[in-house]
Write an enzyme that holds these catalytic residues in place. Structure first.
Site, PDB file in Angstrom:
ATOM      1  N   SER A 141       0.779  -1.150  -0.147  1.00  0.00           N
ATOM      2  CA  SER A 141      -0.122  -0.045   0.004  1.00  0.00           C
ATOM      3  C   SER A 141       0.818   1.395   0.078  1.00  0.00           C
ATOM      4  O   SER A 141       2.063   1.178   0.434  1.00  0.00           O
ATOM      5  CB  SER A 141      -0.977   0.062   1.411  1.00  0.00           C
ATOM      6  OG  SER A 141      -1.493   1.481   1.345  1.00  0.00           O
ATOM      7  N   TYR A 154      -1.305  -0.476  10.098  1.00  0.00           N
ATOM      8  CA  TYR A 154      -1.375  -0.992   8.526  1.00  0.00           C
ATOM      9  C   TYR A 154      -0.046  -0.414   7.978  1.00  0.00           C
ATOM     10  O   TYR A 154       0.588  -1.038   7.114  1.00  0.00           O
ATOM     11  CB  TYR A 154      -2.386  -0.052   8.132  1.00  0.00           C
ATOM     12  CG  TYR A 154      -3.035  -0.475   6.584  1.00  0.00           C
ATOM     13  CD1 TYR A 154      -3.375  -1.707   6.441  1.00  0.00           C
ATOM     14  CD2 TYR A 154      -2.755   0.541   5.593  1.00  0.00           C
ATOM     15  CE1 TYR A 154      -3.895  -1.966   5.023  1.00  0.00           C
ATOM     16  CE2 TYR A 154      -3.289   0.273   4.529  1.00  0.00           C
ATOM     17  CZ  TYR A 154      -3.622  -1.097   4.028  1.00  0.00           C
ATOM     18  OH  TYR A 154      -3.912  -1.274   2.722  1.00  0.00           O
TER      19      TYR A 154
HETATM   20  P1  NAP Z   1     -11.326  -6.200   0.537  1.00  0.00           P
HETATM   21  O1  NAP Z   1     -12.170  -5.710  -0.407  1.00  0.00           O
HETATM   22  O2  NAP Z   1     -11.698  -5.891   2.065  1.00  0.00           O
HETATM   23  O3  NAP Z   1     -11.100  -7.866   0.366  1.00  0.00           O
HETATM   24  C1  NAP Z   1     -10.208  -8.395   1.416  1.00  0.00           C
HETATM   25  C2  NAP Z   1      -9.879  -9.722   1.231  1.00  0.00           C
HETATM   26  O4  NAP Z   1      -9.139 -10.367   2.100  1.00  0.00           O
HETATM   27  C3  NAP Z   1     -11.179 -10.779   1.204  1.00  0.00           C
HETATM   28  O5  NAP Z   1     -11.288 -11.611   0.152  1.00  0.00           O
HETATM   29  C4  NAP Z   1     -11.204 -11.300   2.408  1.00  0.00           C
HETATM   30  O6  NAP Z   1     -11.791 -12.548   2.702  1.00  0.00           O
HETATM   31  C5  NAP Z   1      -9.443 -11.531   2.593  1.00  0.00           C
HETATM   32  N1  NAP Z   1      -9.076 -11.593   3.885  1.00  0.00           N
HETATM   33  C6  NAP Z   1      -8.984 -11.016   4.919  1.00  0.00           C
HETATM   34  N2  NAP Z   1      -8.625 -11.467   6.137  1.00  0.00           N
HETATM   35  C7  NAP Z   1      -8.233 -12.703   5.756  1.00  0.00           C
HETATM   36  C8  NAP Z   1      -7.372 -13.670   6.440  1.00  0.00           C
HETATM   37  N3  NAP Z   1      -7.131 -13.684   7.406  1.00  0.00           N
HETATM   38  N4  NAP Z   1      -7.310 -14.873   5.694  1.00  0.00           N
HETATM   39  C9  NAP Z   1      -7.766 -15.219   4.265  1.00  0.00           C
HETATM   40  N5  NAP Z   1      -8.479 -14.092   3.709  1.00  0.00           N
HETATM   41  C10 NAP Z   1      -8.573 -12.886   4.401  1.00  0.00           C
HETATM   42  O7  NAP Z   1     -10.018  -5.685   0.505  1.00  0.00           O
HETATM   43  P2  NAP Z   1      -9.062  -4.776  -0.739  1.00  0.00           P
HETATM   44  O8  NAP Z   1      -9.437  -3.485  -1.000  1.00  0.00           O
HETATM   45  O9  NAP Z   1      -9.426  -5.831  -2.060  1.00  0.00           O
HETATM   46  O10 NAP Z   1      -7.576  -5.141  -0.321  1.00  0.00           O
HETATM   47  C11 NAP Z   1      -7.038  -6.152  -1.012  1.00  0.00           C
HETATM   48  C12 NAP Z   1      -5.188  -5.923  -0.527  1.00  0.00           C
HETATM   49  O11 NAP Z   1      -5.063  -4.497  -1.153  1.00  0.00           O
HETATM   50  C13 NAP Z   1      -5.167  -5.648   0.896  1.00  0.00           C
HETATM   51  O12 NAP Z   1      -3.864  -6.168   0.993  1.00  0.00           O
HETATM   52  C14 NAP Z   1      -5.146  -4.126   1.087  1.00  0.00           C
HETATM   53  O13 NAP Z   1      -4.460  -3.794   2.083  1.00  0.00           O
HETATM   54  C15 NAP Z   1      -4.476  -3.703  -0.070  1.00  0.00           C
HETATM   55  N6  NAP Z   1      -4.737  -2.327  -0.449  1.00  0.00           N
HETATM   56  C16 NAP Z   1      -6.046  -2.010  -0.725  1.00  0.00           C
HETATM   57  C17 NAP Z   1      -6.236  -0.561  -0.928  1.00  0.00           C
HETATM   58  C18 NAP Z   1      -7.649   0.071  -1.442  1.00  0.00           C
HETATM   59  O14 NAP Z   1      -7.750   1.366  -1.371  1.00  0.00           O
HETATM   60  N7  NAP Z   1      -8.674  -0.821  -1.375  1.00  0.00           N
HETATM   61  C19 NAP Z   1      -5.114   0.371  -0.988  1.00  0.00           C
HETATM   62  C20 NAP Z   1      -4.020  -0.163  -1.015  1.00  0.00           C
HETATM   63  C21 NAP Z   1      -3.753  -1.443  -0.624  1.00  0.00           C
HETATM   64  P3  NAP Z   1     -13.333 -12.455   2.936  1.00  0.00           P
HETATM   65  O15 NAP Z   1     -14.134 -12.191   1.885  1.00  0.00           O
HETATM   66  O16 NAP Z   1     -13.485 -14.116   3.131  1.00  0.00           O
HETATM   67  O17 NAP Z   1     -13.387 -11.925   4.348  1.00  0.00           O
END
Ligand code: NAP
Length: 247
Positions: A141, A154
């Protein structure tokens, strides 16, 4: 481009992970769709991949649980007999200013966003070594580079991913394995839904492109680093942020 290859994408039931699983499958990879709780959503990703002629498997595993991760890797190897790509994508936030940040929130985010990367990468390493080929890509991130208010936990986890990936990249550089980080800015997912309207508005004003990113824009960046053609790129941090963090 990824024909006959096998990928594990953690946290692939929703958001960036889902888009990445679909993109890797579109390019020809068989994909293990990992999730923690969203079984129906993960099944839907598998169905979408199969509908266009690909092969996929939904597998529940908490990425912080070593035994569950070992079982996940074994499931992929049993089904497809090899493992080429690991995308460490699963991640959470538990935001609070440091003064109010509880030790549980600190530990939960460090475990889920950083320790999981150690657990999953270690679990695939021997197979990739034996193959003499592998791609490990971790979704970091911008917070890990620039910091972010209310996200000391984070930001620490996401900065830790970079040090981890660069150290591992050096360890395995001569074994056909590359290790890289994709660092998104603000991307439209459930995670962003959790951000307050005031911070969303502030963030929009700081992004050169004046918009949030789409999950597909992160997925294609992951797929680029996952390709055999990205063979001379390792220890790299690829920002995908609409120009937010340009120096
Ligand atoms: P999201 O929509 O909240 O989805 C999170 C995913 O992670 C879901 O599939 C969830 O599974 C899974 N997960 C959470 N805890 C877990 C665990 N302990 N074991 C296995 N699976 C787990 O998140 P996102 O926004 O797509 O983010 C994905 C990645 O991108 C993350 O690493 C986040 O930090 C990074 N990121 C996101 C953003 C943003 O703006 N969205 C920006 C920078 C970085 P369930 O559905 O089963 O709960």
């Amino acid at each position: 481009m990824l024909q006959g290859q096998v990928a594990i994408v953690t946290g692939a039931s929703r958001g960036i992970g889902r888009a990445t699983a679909l993109e890797l499958a579109r390019l020809g990879a068989h994909v293990l769709v990992n999730y923690q709780r969203s079984a129906a959503a993960a099944d839907e990703v598998v169905a979408a991949i199969k509908e266009v002629g690909g092969d996929a498997l939904a597998f529940p595993a908490d990425v912080c649980d070593e035994n569950a991760v070992t079982a996940m890797v074994e499931a992929a190897l049993t089904r497809w007999g090899r493992l080429d790509i690991l995308v460490n994508n699963a991640g959470i936030t538990a935001d609070a200013p440091l003064a109010r940040l509880k030790p549980e929130q600190w530990r939960l985010v460090i475990d889920t966003d950083l320790t999981s990367v150690f657990i999953c990468s270690k679990a695939v390493l021997e197979t990739m070594r034996q193959q003499g080929y592998g791609r490990i890509i971790t979704v970091g991130s911008l917070a890990g580079l620039a910091g972010n208010v209310g996200q000391t936990n984070y930001a620490a986890a996401k900065a830790g991913i970079i040090g981890f990936s660069r150290a591992l990249a050096r360890e395995v550089a001569q074994q056909g394995i590359t290790v890289n980080v994709v660092a998104p800015g603000y991307i439209e997912t459930d995670m962003l839904e959790g951000v307050s309207p005031a911070i969303r508005e502030w963030a929009l004003g700081t992004i050169a492109m004046g918009r949030f990113g789409k999950v597909e824009e992160v997925a294609t960046s992951v797929a680029f680093l996952a390709a055999p053609q990205a063979s001379y790129i390792t220890g790299h941090v690829l920002t995908v942020d609409g120009g937010w963090a340009m120096p």
